[in-house]
Design an enzyme around this catalytic site. Structure first.
Site, PDB file in Angstrom:
ATOM      1  N   ARG A 102      96.891  -6.498 -18.752  1.00  0.00           N
ATOM      2  CA  ARG A 102      98.167  -6.094 -18.176  1.00  0.00           C
ATOM      3  C   ARG A 102      98.599  -7.058 -17.073  1.00  0.00           C
ATOM      4  O   ARG A 102      97.783  -7.526 -16.296  1.00  0.00           O
ATOM      5  CB  ARG A 102      98.066  -4.679 -17.611  1.00  0.00           C
ATOM      6  CG  ARG A 102      97.839  -3.614 -18.669  1.00  0.00           C
ATOM      7  CD  ARG A 102      97.912  -2.231 -18.077  1.00  0.00           C
ATOM      8  NE  ARG A 102      96.946  -2.050 -17.004  1.00  0.00           N
ATOM      9  CZ  ARG A 102      96.987  -1.060 -16.108  1.00  0.00           C
ATOM     10  NH1 ARG A 102      97.972  -0.189 -16.175  1.00  0.00           N
ATOM     11  NH2 ARG A 102      96.069  -0.949 -15.183  1.00  0.00           N
ATOM     12  N   ARG A 112     105.157  -0.380 -20.182  1.00  0.00           N
ATOM     13  CA  ARG A 112     104.387  -0.395 -21.430  1.00  0.00           C
ATOM     14  C   ARG A 112     104.861  -1.497 -22.374  1.00  0.00           C
ATOM     15  O   ARG A 112     104.080  -2.049 -23.149  1.00  0.00           O
ATOM     16  CB  ARG A 112     104.485   0.963 -22.136  1.00  0.00           C
ATOM     17  CG  ARG A 112     103.853   2.131 -21.374  1.00  0.00           C
ATOM     18  CD  ARG A 112     103.955   3.424 -22.166  1.00  0.00           C
ATOM     19  NE  ARG A 112     103.394   4.555 -21.446  1.00  0.00           N
ATOM     20  CZ  ARG A 112     104.104   5.414 -20.726  1.00  0.00           C
ATOM     21  NH1 ARG A 112     105.427   5.258 -20.626  1.00  0.00           N
ATOM     22  NH2 ARG A 112     103.519   6.432 -20.108  1.00  0.00           N
ATOM     23  N   ARG A 173     101.653  16.261 -18.249  1.00  0.00           N
ATOM     24  CA  ARG A 173     102.398  16.052 -17.004  1.00  0.00           C
ATOM     25  C   ARG A 173     103.591  16.992 -16.914  1.00  0.00           C
ATOM     26  O   ARG A 173     103.914  17.511 -15.834  1.00  0.00           O
ATOM     27  CB  ARG A 173     102.865  14.598 -16.925  1.00  0.00           C
ATOM     28  CG  ARG A 173     101.725  13.605 -16.756  1.00  0.00           C
ATOM     29  CD  ARG A 173     102.194  12.186 -16.945  1.00  0.00           C
ATOM     30  NE  ARG A 173     101.092  11.235 -16.795  1.00  0.00           N
ATOM     31  CZ  ARG A 173     100.878  10.192 -17.583  1.00  0.00           C
ATOM     32  NH1 ARG A 173     101.709   9.956 -18.600  1.00  0.00           N
ATOM     33  NH2 ARG A 173      99.853   9.390 -17.379  1.00  0.00           N
ATOM     34  N   HIS A 199     106.748   7.314 -26.794  1.00  0.00           N
ATOM     35  CA  HIS A 199     105.828   7.372 -25.664  1.00  0.00           C
ATOM     36  C   HIS A 199     106.345   6.371 -24.632  1.00  0.00           C
ATOM     37  O   HIS A 199     105.904   5.233 -24.563  1.00  0.00           O
ATOM     38  CB  HIS A 199     104.416   7.002 -26.138  1.00  0.00           C
ATOM     39  CG  HIS A 199     103.392   6.980 -25.044  1.00  0.00           C
ATOM     40  ND1 HIS A 199     103.119   8.066 -24.245  1.00  0.00           N
ATOM     41  CD2 HIS A 199     102.559   5.986 -24.619  1.00  0.00           C
ATOM     42  CE1 HIS A 199     102.159   7.751 -23.382  1.00  0.00           C
ATOM     43  NE2 HIS A 199     101.812   6.495 -23.587  1.00  0.00           N
TER      44      HIS A 199
END
Length: 336
Positions: A102, A112, A173, A199
């Site tokens: 990342r 993402r 969440r 997502h």
């Protein structure tokens, strides 16, 4: 039962492996990762965690059963893990967490997508490896998971029902957010609000099916927008608080382990043996469902030992269907 974790040397892969070792201490775990030393180190530590069966405090956790094995496979050994179909053939479930490193861009909201190009290349390589093995239920955790699941499916040639993109962290969440906003003492276990779509930014909470303690709830447009904004933002808040080298690995690790457990149980509840009556929203390739095709999105699915047993088509509110279609356009465009 054997679970193959592809990317088992990384943060998410090792967390998934540890959670599985705790929740399902009799399964066998195989970790594959080009970071050979990291995978081996995690495998040794996990194997030692299973050795708590040797003493009086730990033994009851295993119910007298023999602990599972944990091993790491060196990609440079044998014929090369990436080309050895026996690793796939031996697996009952595959978990894919393999990802490019990342960058700082990934620490911001919408991050993402920053690893999309490289992760699509990794997915194509993995799909070519999988193609020579027996089709196996595969839980895709690498981000952006909708695109990665779709590319893996295309490259593998396997039936689409084998692929499940992980997206349950948002549901967890959202349950936390709704429980905290509800009047009175409400547990997240009393809250239900599934999420379809991408997502990522194009997630679509199905507020028309939201309930608290089994009763439908009504939320204003402002409340819905505030809740959605919170769910979109919170994983990046967590990264900021914990540092870019870490992630929301606990919610992901447990969610993935729960899916794997349900697959290993043939889609039934391990405690009762009953098949789950309620579908769960996971990403899978679509072929006409909801009027969509050529894309993988989270939709309600029923699981069995082979992966997706059924895609359930709910009646969605107009805005929810529009959101699902927008998610399809966004995911499809980035795969072209």
């Amino acid at each position: 039962m054997n679970v193959l974790v592809v990317g088992g040397g990384g943060t998410i892969g090792s967390t998934v492996a540890y959670t599985l070792a705790v929740q399902q201490p009799t399964i066998d775990l195989t970790l594959v990762d080009p970071r050979t030393d990291a995978a081996r180190g995690h495998a040794i530590d996990l194997r030692h965690s299973q050795c708590h069966a040797a003493h009086a405090v730990g033994r009851p956790a295993f119910d007298g059963d023999r602990p599972g094995t944990v091993s790491a496979v060196d990609p440079d050994s044998r014929t090369g893990a990436e080309t050895d179909p026996t690793l796939v053939d031996d697996a009952d479930v595959i978990v894919v967490t393999a990802s490019a490193p990342r960058s700082p861009d990934s620490f911001e909201r919408g991050g993402r997508l920053s690893v999309l190009e490289r992760n699509l290349e990794i997915a194509a390589d993995l799909g070519a490896w999988f193609a020579d093995g027996e089709p196996t239920p595969t839980v895709v955790v690498a981000n952006p998971c909708d695109r990665i699941a779709h590319r893996l499916w295309e490259a593998s040639g396997w039936p689409r029902r084998r692929f499940l993109g992980y997206s349950l962290s948002e549901t967890a969440r959202l349950a936390d957010e709704l429980a905290r906003r509800a009047d009175g003492d409400v547990s997240p276990s009393d809250v239900s609000c599934p999420i379809v779509g991408e997502h990522g930014e194009h997630m679509v909470p199905v507020f028309s099916r939201a309930t608290v303690d089994g009763e439908p709830i009504s939320l204003s447009a402002d409340d819905r927008e505030a809740i959605l904004d919170s769910v979109r933002s919170i994983p990046y808040d967590v990264i900021e608080m914990r540092g870019g080298a870490d992630s929301s690995r606990w919610v992901t690790g447990r969610g993935v382990a729960l899916i794997v457990g349900r697959l290993l149980e043939g889609g039934t509840d391990g405690a009762t043996g009953d098949r789950g009556a309620d579908p769960v929203c996971l990403s899978t390739p679509l072929s006409g469902e909801y009027g969509l095709e050529g894309v993988s999105l989270s939709v309600p699915v029923v699981l069995d030992e082979g992966g997706v047993a059924e895609i359930v088509e709910w009646d969605l509110a107009d805005d929810e269907r529009e959101g699902l279609e927008a998610a399809a356009e966004a995911v499809r465009a980035s795969l072209e």
